[in-house]
Design a protein around this motif. Structure first.
Motif, PDB file in Angstrom:
ATOM      1  N   ILE A  81       0.841  -1.201   0.000  1.00 39.30           N
ATOM      2  CA  ILE A  81       0.000   0.000   0.000  1.00 39.30           C
ATOM      3  C   ILE A  81       0.877   1.253   0.000  1.00 39.30           C
ATOM      4  O   ILE A  81       0.613   2.205  -0.736  1.00 39.30           O
ATOM      5  CB  ILE A  81      -0.970  -0.018   1.206  1.00 39.30           C
ATOM      6  CG1 ILE A  81      -1.972  -1.163   1.066  1.00 39.30           C
ATOM      7  CG2 ILE A  81      -1.686   1.322   1.341  1.00 39.30           C
ATOM      8  CD1 ILE A  81      -2.785  -1.444   2.316  1.00 39.30           C
ATOM      9  N   MET A  82       1.929   1.260   0.804  1.00 40.53           N
ATOM     10  CA  MET A  82       2.843   2.411   0.869  1.00 40.53           C
ATOM     11  C   MET A  82       3.472   2.692  -0.492  1.00 40.53           C
ATOM     12  O   MET A  82       3.684   3.852  -0.852  1.00 40.53           O
ATOM     13  CB  MET A  82       3.967   2.162   1.885  1.00 40.53           C
ATOM     14  CG  MET A  82       3.655   2.610   3.292  1.00 40.53           C
ATOM     15  SD  MET A  82       3.454   4.386   3.445  1.00 40.53           S
ATOM     16  CE  MET A  82       5.101   4.959   3.075  1.00 40.53           C
ATOM     17  N   THR A  83       3.781   1.656  -1.233  1.00 43.85           N
ATOM     18  CA  THR A  83       4.360   1.826  -2.559  1.00 43.85           C
ATOM     19  C   THR A  83       3.422   2.620  -3.464  1.00 43.85           C
ATOM     20  O   THR A  83       3.870   3.391  -4.305  1.00 43.85           O
ATOM     21  CB  THR A  83       4.647   0.449  -3.189  1.00 43.85           C
ATOM     22  OG1 THR A  83       5.518  -0.271  -2.330  1.00 43.85           O
ATOM     23  CG2 THR A  83       5.296   0.586  -4.545  1.00 43.85           C
ATOM     24  N   ILE A  84       2.138   2.479  -3.250  1.00 43.73           N
ATOM     25  CA  ILE A  84       1.159   3.158  -4.093  1.00 43.73           C
ATOM     26  C   ILE A  84       0.795   4.535  -3.549  1.00 43.73           C
ATOM     27  O   ILE A  84       0.790   5.515  -4.291  1.00 43.73           O
ATOM     28  CB  ILE A  84      -0.104   2.281  -4.267  1.00 43.73           C
ATOM     29  CG1 ILE A  84       0.267   0.990  -5.010  1.00 43.73           C
ATOM     30  CG2 ILE A  84      -1.201   3.033  -5.011  1.00 43.73           C
ATOM     31  CD1 ILE A  84      -0.806  -0.066  -5.027  1.00 43.73           C
ATOM     32  N   VAL A  85       0.503   4.649  -2.247  1.00 41.67           N
ATOM     33  CA  VAL A  85      -0.004   5.925  -1.724  1.00 41.67           C
ATOM     34  C   VAL A  85       1.084   6.876  -1.241  1.00 41.67           C
ATOM     35  O   VAL A  85       0.848   8.073  -1.142  1.00 41.67           O
ATOM     36  CB  VAL A  85      -1.062   5.732  -0.609  1.00 41.67           C
ATOM     37  CG1 VAL A  85      -2.238   4.940  -1.110  1.00 41.67           C
ATOM     38  CG2 VAL A  85      -0.470   5.109   0.635  1.00 41.67           C
TER      39      VAL A  85
END
Length: 176
Positions: free
Chosen positions: A33-37
């Protein structure tokens, strides 16, 4: 406890099984998720939403259609992409500094970090460079197929067919 047993218990709304599964998967899911947001607090919110969805939709998981982690990963990825595409997220992004957007300028190292966090780095690295770039844009940076087409300056139909072929190659290597 075995994950299959925990999943069966989760599907019967066992809170202890849910807690165990959360402990097993939350770190990896948060990384994806961190990679995206690109924002810790938003990523944590999305992860909470993901696990609420897992609790509410556990009965829809069918192990004959794929691994639980893949099912969970798809929920997380889709939730993160939905958040990034939301109007509220875009409005908060308007006033952020250049560091927030630096991931658009970086090379394939983003994919390496993200894929390592879920244990598929060695499989992704075996793909052709175009497949690596497609997977990076579509799955780790949350681009739509249309955005990927525009970014790579290739037709949308080509993005769709290459993506399907790349995923089939990756799936085959994961199964071996």
């Amino acid at each position: 406890m075995q994950p299959d047993f925990l999943i069966e218990r989760l599907q019967r709304k066992d809170e202890k099984a849910f807690a165990k599964l959360y402990d097993l998967y939350s770190e990896n899911i948060l990384g994806v998720i961190m990679t995206i947001v690109k924002d810790q607090s938003i990523a944590e919110e999305v992860m909470q939403d993901v696990f609420v969805k897992v609790w509410n939709k556990a009965q829809t998981y069918n192990k004959s259609k794929g691994r639980f982690f893949t099912w969970l990963l798809n929920i997380a990825r889709n939730s993160a992409i939905d958040r990034v595409r939301s109007k509220a997220f875009k409005n908060t992004s308007k006033n952020q500094d250049i560091e927030t957007f630096a991931f658009f300028l970086q090379d394939d190292t983003d994919l390496d970090k993200a894929s390592e966090s879920i244990g598929i780095k060695k499989f992704v690295n075996k793909l052709k460079p175009m497949c690596i770039k497609l997977i990076q844009l579509l799955y780790f940076q949350g681009f739509s197929q249309k955005e990927t087409s525009e970014t790579l300056d290739i037709p949308l139909g080509t993005v769709k067919s290459r993506n399907r072929a790349c995923l089939n190659t990756l799936r085959t290597s994961l199964e071996d």
